[in-house]
Design a protein around this motif. Structure first.
Motif, PDB file in Angstrom:
ATOM      1  N   ILE A  72      11.012   6.842 -11.301  1.00 31.51           N
ATOM      2  CA  ILE A  72      11.718   7.345 -12.481  1.00 31.51           C
ATOM      3  C   ILE A  72      10.774   7.336 -13.689  1.00 31.51           C
ATOM      4  O   ILE A  72      10.763   8.280 -14.489  1.00 31.51           O
ATOM      5  N   ALA A  73       9.960   6.302 -13.795  1.00 31.35           N
ATOM      6  CA  ALA A  73       8.986   6.248 -14.890  1.00 31.35           C
ATOM      7  C   ALA A  73       8.028   7.435 -14.819  1.00 31.35           C
ATOM      8  O   ALA A  73       7.672   8.024 -15.850  1.00 31.35           O
ATOM      9  N   MET A  74       7.635   7.821 -13.615  1.00 30.10           N
ATOM     10  CA  MET A  74       6.752   8.981 -13.453  1.00 30.10           C
ATOM     11  C   MET A  74       7.460  10.267 -13.866  1.00 30.10           C
ATOM     12  O   MET A  74       6.859  11.145 -14.479  1.00 30.10           O
ATOM     13  N   LEU A  82       8.506  14.994  -6.917  1.00 31.15           N
ATOM     14  CA  LEU A  82       8.663  13.792  -7.742  1.00 31.15           C
ATOM     15  C   LEU A  82       9.973  13.060  -7.432  1.00 31.15           C
ATOM     16  O   LEU A  82       9.986  11.830  -7.292  1.00 31.15           O
ATOM     17  N   TRP A  83      11.067  13.806  -7.325  1.00 31.59           N
ATOM     18  CA  TRP A  83      12.356  13.173  -7.038  1.00 31.59           C
ATOM     19  C   TRP A  83      12.407  12.585  -5.629  1.00 31.59           C
ATOM     20  O   TRP A  83      12.999  11.524  -5.409  1.00 31.59           O
ATOM     21  N   VAL A  84      11.769  13.243  -4.691  1.00 31.31           N
ATOM     22  CA  VAL A  84      11.693  12.688  -3.342  1.00 31.31           C
ATOM     23  C   VAL A  84      10.865  11.401  -3.351  1.00 31.31           C
ATOM     24  O   VAL A  84      11.168  10.451  -2.627  1.00 31.31           O
ATOM     25  N   GLY A  85       9.842  11.359  -4.199  1.00 33.89           N
ATOM     26  CA  GLY A  85       9.075  10.116  -4.366  1.00 33.89           C
ATOM     27  C   GLY A  85       9.970   8.969  -4.814  1.00 33.89           C
ATOM     28  O   GLY A  85       9.828   7.841  -4.342  1.00 33.89           O
ATOM     29  N   VAL A  86      10.888   9.254  -5.726  1.00 36.93           N
ATOM     30  CA  VAL A  86      11.851   8.227  -6.173  1.00 36.93           C
ATOM     31  C   VAL A  86      12.685   7.765  -4.985  1.00 36.93           C
ATOM     32  O   VAL A  86      12.884   6.559  -4.789  1.00 36.93           O
ATOM     33  N   LEU A  87      13.155   8.704  -4.188  1.00 34.99           N
ATOM     34  CA  LEU A  87      13.968   8.366  -3.011  1.00 34.99           C
ATOM     35  C   LEU A  87      13.161   7.530  -2.010  1.00 34.99           C
ATOM     36  O   LEU A  87      13.658   6.520  -1.487  1.00 34.99           O
ATOM     37  N   GLU A 144       0.817  -1.207   0.000  1.00 41.30           N
ATOM     38  CA  GLU A 144       0.000   0.000   0.000  1.00 41.30           C
ATOM     39  C   GLU A 144       0.853   1.260   0.000  1.00 41.30           C
ATOM     40  O   GLU A 144       0.509   2.249  -0.638  1.00 41.30           O
ATOM     41  N   SER A 145       1.974   1.236   0.724  1.00 44.05           N
ATOM     42  CA  SER A 145       2.829   2.424   0.748  1.00 44.05           C
ATOM     43  C   SER A 145       3.522   2.616  -0.598  1.00 44.05           C
ATOM     44  O   SER A 145       3.638   3.752  -1.082  1.00 44.05           O
ATOM     45  N   VAL A 146       3.969   1.537  -1.205  1.00 46.37           N
ATOM     46  CA  VAL A 146       4.574   1.644  -2.539  1.00 46.37           C
ATOM     47  C   VAL A 146       3.530   2.176  -3.521  1.00 46.37           C
ATOM     48  O   VAL A 146       3.788   3.117  -4.277  1.00 46.37           O
ATOM     49  N   TYR A 147       2.347   1.597  -3.475  1.00 40.87           N
ATOM     50  CA  TYR A 147       1.269   2.049  -4.344  1.00 40.87           C
ATOM     51  C   TYR A 147       0.932   3.516  -4.064  1.00 40.87           C
ATOM     52  O   TYR A 147       0.695   4.296  -4.997  1.00 40.87           O
ATOM     53  N   GLY A 148       0.934   3.903  -2.797  1.00 45.14           N
ATOM     54  CA  GLY A 148       0.628   5.282  -2.425  1.00 45.14           C
ATOM     55  C   GLY A 148       1.625   6.268  -3.009  1.00 45.14           C
ATOM     56  O   GLY A 148       1.235   7.326  -3.531  1.00 45.14           O
ATOM     57  N   VAL A 149       2.913   5.952  -2.952  1.00 42.96           N
ATOM     58  CA  VAL A 149       3.930   6.846  -3.517  1.00 42.96           C
ATOM     59  C   VAL A 149       3.764   6.945  -5.033  1.00 42.96           C
ATOM     60  O   VAL A 149       3.836   8.033  -5.611  1.00 42.96           O
ATOM     61  N   ILE A 150       3.497   5.813  -5.676  1.00 39.67           N
ATOM     62  CA  ILE A 150       3.303   5.826  -7.131  1.00 39.67           C
ATOM     63  C   ILE A 150       2.037   6.611  -7.484  1.00 39.67           C
ATOM     64  O   ILE A 150       2.034   7.397  -8.438  1.00 39.67           O
ATOM     65  N   ILE A 198       5.273  13.086   2.702  1.00 44.73           N
ATOM     66  CA  ILE A 198       6.516  13.765   2.318  1.00 44.73           C
ATOM     67  C   ILE A 198       6.329  14.578   1.027  1.00 44.73           C
ATOM     68  O   ILE A 198       6.601  15.777   1.018  1.00 44.73           O
ATOM     69  N   PRO A 199       5.840  13.962  -0.067  1.00 46.85           N
ATOM     70  CA  PRO A 199       5.668  14.771  -1.277  1.00 46.85           C
ATOM     71  C   PRO A 199       4.658  15.903  -1.078  1.00 46.85           C
ATOM     72  O   PRO A 199       4.848  17.001  -1.601  1.00 46.85           O
ATOM     73  N   SER A 200       3.620  15.662  -0.310  1.00 49.57           N
ATOM     74  CA  SER A 200       2.623  16.713  -0.057  1.00 49.57           C
ATOM     75  C   SER A 200       3.235  17.870   0.720  1.00 49.57           C
ATOM     76  O   SER A 200       2.929  19.035   0.454  1.00 49.57           O
TER      77      SER A 200
END
Length: 159
Positions: free
Chosen positions: A149-151, A112-117, A10-16, A89-91
């Motif tokens: 990165i795809a995003m 977006l880059w923090v999402g990658v991190l 769910e957390s991976v899905y949430g970041v994506i 974090i991204p918000s």
């Protein structure tokens, strides 16, 4: 508790999901404030739908025992917690743009880059928790980060 609750599908899905919403909302020249609200509302709707679906799916018989509605609901809340935490974090970075601490475009790209991190850290922790070798932990981190990165590539194409 946080590590167990946060390093979930769910957390991976949430970041994506958050990254995708930043790409879509930020692709039309919106401000950080507009992108922030698009992300928050979308994450809350998806989270509520996830909790509802988890409650319905686990209510009744599960693993050959009766699961009450309350127990199913609490389990769905616990499993979906990472989706909400993933958006924080991204918000927060988008809010820096909304508050004019940084320019809108910088806030959007930084989020977006923090999402990658964050995805990389989630992958690393997940592989480490499963006892993978250090090399496989890095591979897992890179594989998970690849979705972010795809995003970013999508954002670059749209922008």
């Amino acid at each position: 508790m946080l590590r167990t609750s946060f390093v979930t599908e769910e957390s991976v899905y949430g970041v994506i999901l958050v990254s995708g919403m930043i790409v879509v909302a930020g692709g039309h020249g919106e401000t950080s404030w507009q992108v922030f609200w698009t992300v928050v509302v979308t994450v809350l709707v998806f989270w509520a739908a996830h909790v509802y679906a988890g409650t319905v799916a686990h209510h009744g018989f599960d693993d050959h025992r009766m699961v009450g509605l309350g127990e199913a609901f609490r389990g769905a809340l616990r499993r979906s917690f990472g989706m909400l935490v993933a958006a924080l974090i991204p918000s927060s970075i988008l809010l820096l743009g909304a508050a004019r601490v940084v320019p809108d475009l910088l806030a959007i790209w930084t989020a977006l880059w923090v999402g990658v991190l964050v995805l990389a850290v989630l992958g690393l922790i997940a592989f480490r928790r499963r006892g993978a070798s250090p090399v496989m932990q890095v591979v897992g981190a890179l594989g998970t980060a690849a979705f972010g990165i795809a995003m970013i590539l999508l954002k670059a194409v749209i922008h």
